[in-house]
Scaffold this active site. Sequence first.
Site, PDB file in Angstrom:
ATOM      1  N   GLU A 255       0.712  -1.207  -0.010  1.00 59.81           N
ATOM      2  CA  GLU A 255      -0.064   0.154   0.154  1.00 59.81           C
ATOM      3  C   GLU A 255       0.770   1.291  -0.095  1.00 59.81           C
ATOM      4  O   GLU A 255       0.567   2.114   0.941  1.00 59.81           O
ATOM      5  CB  GLU A 255      -0.870   0.104   1.140  1.00 59.81           C
ATOM      6  CG  GLU A 255      -2.031  -1.065   1.006  1.00 59.81           C
ATOM      7  CD  GLU A 255      -2.934  -0.871   2.210  1.00 59.81           C
ATOM      8  OE1 GLU A 255      -2.876  -0.223   3.248  1.00 59.81           O
ATOM      9  OE2 GLU A 255      -4.175  -1.655   1.822  1.00 59.81           O
TER      10      GLU A 255
ATOM     11  N   GLU B  56      -5.455  -8.415  -1.101  1.00 64.28           N
ATOM     12  CA  GLU B  56      -6.141  -8.221   0.189  1.00 64.28           C
ATOM     13  C   GLU B  56      -7.645  -8.061  -0.054  1.00 64.28           C
ATOM     14  O   GLU B  56      -8.047  -7.019  -1.024  1.00 64.28           O
ATOM     15  CB  GLU B  56      -5.699  -6.969   0.948  1.00 64.28           C
ATOM     16  CG  GLU B  56      -4.263  -7.414   1.401  1.00 64.28           C
ATOM     17  CD  GLU B  56      -3.710  -6.403   2.460  1.00 64.28           C
ATOM     18  OE1 GLU B  56      -4.562  -5.426   3.050  1.00 64.28           O
ATOM     19  OE2 GLU B  56      -2.600  -6.020   2.507  1.00 64.28           O
TER      20      GLU B  56
HETATM   21  P1  P53 Z   1      -6.993  -2.992   9.124  1.00 64.31           P
HETATM   22  C1  P53 Z   1      -6.720   1.170   5.685  1.00 64.31           C
HETATM   23  C2  P53 Z   1      -7.478   1.141   4.699  1.00 64.31           C
HETATM   24  C3  P53 Z   1      -7.370   0.025   3.748  1.00 64.31           C
HETATM   25  C4  P53 Z   1      -6.355  -0.667   4.136  1.00 64.31           C
HETATM   26  O1  P53 Z   1      -6.929  -3.234   7.759  1.00 64.31           O
HETATM   27  C5  P53 Z   1      -5.430  -0.800   5.197  1.00 64.31           C
HETATM   28  C6  P53 Z   1      -5.374   0.383   5.950  1.00 64.31           C
HETATM   29  C7  P53 Z   1      -4.766   0.327   7.223  1.00 64.31           C
HETATM   30  O2  P53 Z   1      -5.468   0.399   8.480  1.00 64.31           O
HETATM   31  O3  P53 Z   1      -4.551  -1.645   5.423  1.00 64.31           O
HETATM   32  C8  P53 Z   1      -4.435  -2.738   4.774  1.00 64.31           C
HETATM   33  O4  P53 Z   1      -6.215  -4.151   9.845  1.00 64.31           O
HETATM   34  C9  P53 Z   1      -3.000  -3.697   5.060  1.00 64.31           C
HETATM   35  C10 P53 Z   1      -3.185  -4.649   6.276  1.00 64.31           C
HETATM   36  C11 P53 Z   1      -4.276  -4.221   6.918  1.00 64.31           C
HETATM   37  C12 P53 Z   1      -5.615  -4.458   6.347  1.00 64.31           C
HETATM   38  O5  P53 Z   1      -5.605  -3.504   5.147  1.00 64.31           O
HETATM   39  O6  P53 Z   1      -6.779  -1.730   9.847  1.00 64.31           O
HETATM   40  O7  P53 Z   1      -2.536  -3.693   4.197  1.00 64.31           O
HETATM   41  O8  P53 Z   1      -1.899  -4.648   6.719  1.00 64.31           O
HETATM   42  O9  P53 Z   1      -4.416  -5.240   8.138  1.00 64.31           O
HETATM   43  C13 P53 Z   1      -6.812  -4.193   6.900  1.00 64.31           C
HETATM   44  O10 P53 Z   1      -8.583  -3.651   9.544  1.00 64.31           O
END
Ligand code: P53
Length: 484
Positions: A194, A383
């Site tokens: 990201e 993801e």
């Molecule tokens: P969490 C924000 C918005 C979209 C993706 O996020 C993001 C984030 C960061 O918070 O991060 C990605 O755990 C990232 C992962 C993360 C996952 O999305 O905040 O690549 O490391 O865990 C989900 O719910």
Amino acid sequence: MQFPADFYWGGATAANQCEGAYDVDGRGLTMKDITTMGGLNQRRQVTYLQADGTPGKGDSIPTGAHGAVLPDEYYPNQTSIDFYHRYQEDIALFAEMGFKMYRMSISWSRIFPRGDEDEPNQAGLDFYRRVFETLKKYEIEPLVTISHFDMPLHLEETYGGWNDRRMIGFYQHYAETLFTAYRGLVKHWITFNEINNTIMFLALRANADDADYQRAYQQLHYQFVASALAVQQAHAIDGENKVGCMICGITSYPLTCDPADVLQNRYVWEQNIYYCGDVQCQGQYPTYARRLWNEHQVDLDITDSDLEALKAGTVDWYTFSYYMSTAVTTHEVSATVGGNFSMGARNPYLQYSEWEWADDPAGLQYYLEVMNDRYHLPLMVVENGLGAKDYLTVDGQIHDVYRISYLRKHIQAMATAIHHGVKLIGYTSWGCIDLVSAGTGQMSKRYGLIYVDRQDDGSGTLARIPKDSFYWYQRVIASNGQDL
Ligand code: P53
């Protein structure tokens, strides 16, 4: 609904959110090791010792202070789900689901504990070799993120992290060490997770000033160069290596049909989404980059050889995360989206999760179709998933129908995009096993197909329990996306 025969079905994690074992086998500290838990609407904070030796806590480490682990604080990432000691059991469960691919990241400070050493830490290299060999046993292809939110703390404190051009060299040395050590074991790489967060999350902050933008764009430039050099190294070391960029993919819509909103939305795409992908896929800065820089008086340190590196180091495919969409407007709105970070106006056509992330599978289809024709590169969704609270039933099961419903709709959206000609080659669902949330530090924001008995206060046996979504995903993979 047809997925390609060799489609990479799988799951994704990141070292800092699942490994734990933060201080074993020579590993150095990272920012995440000194970051406390936040919770639904609270910020995570880092802890440190000030110059006078007294403890402190805040958004970042002040000048003169040193990141420190304080005795009375709770740091969820330090132990997480202890993947470090349980990877064999976990990978066996991934294999049981039928994974073809497992996306994971390498903890930089296991390989270079401080980040600026010449020689790598052998114990760190050995750990990942064991992981890759276990994956190989089950014929699961590793997809390795080189940098996922966890650079060595020493680099942060001594060089100011990516504000310093010397970071390019440290990263290059780290990446080259990985390509050499795992030649033949790993063929699929991602340079930075990201990468666009640097600018996107800054833009969401109400009080960001020009100096913040100057730093963000400069950090990104150094990362683009580091990424491009790594792509070239990867190809030189093994012709079979494939390297992707990784963009936080948030589909953005104009809230109204006011032309000002439509134009504003286009500019949001340029700043938050296209900017990084364009440089990494096309090897040069886009025309609108100058407009973005000028908006904030940004003046970048860019050399001719940087520009040559960018040209020669374009990525082999485009990967992205997708969780939600957002809506932008130039008008005053009463309904905004809060959660652990502000994401703009509330879209009245969508449902939101407990953490206020919009559930929007059509946004994934939209994103895929846009990127397919922008870059003409293979795409991967690396993801996607639903962060939700899970509850054990009396018989010790987790009936996560809400997660199955979310994943099903998003897989259907991918199938539609593929039907429309999009070259999508893989899908790794996020947090295929429960882990620590990046945004909040919570365990209770769960994404997993496998439940882990670990709670927000650090209690729990760490036992692994397949959820209903585990068996559902197993059928999805076995039927190559037919049995949804
Ligand atoms: P969490 C924000 C918005 C979209 C993706 O996020 C993001 C984030 C960061 O918070 O991060 C990605 O755990 C990232 C992962 C993360 C996952 O999305 O905040 O690549 O490391 O865990 C989900 O719910």
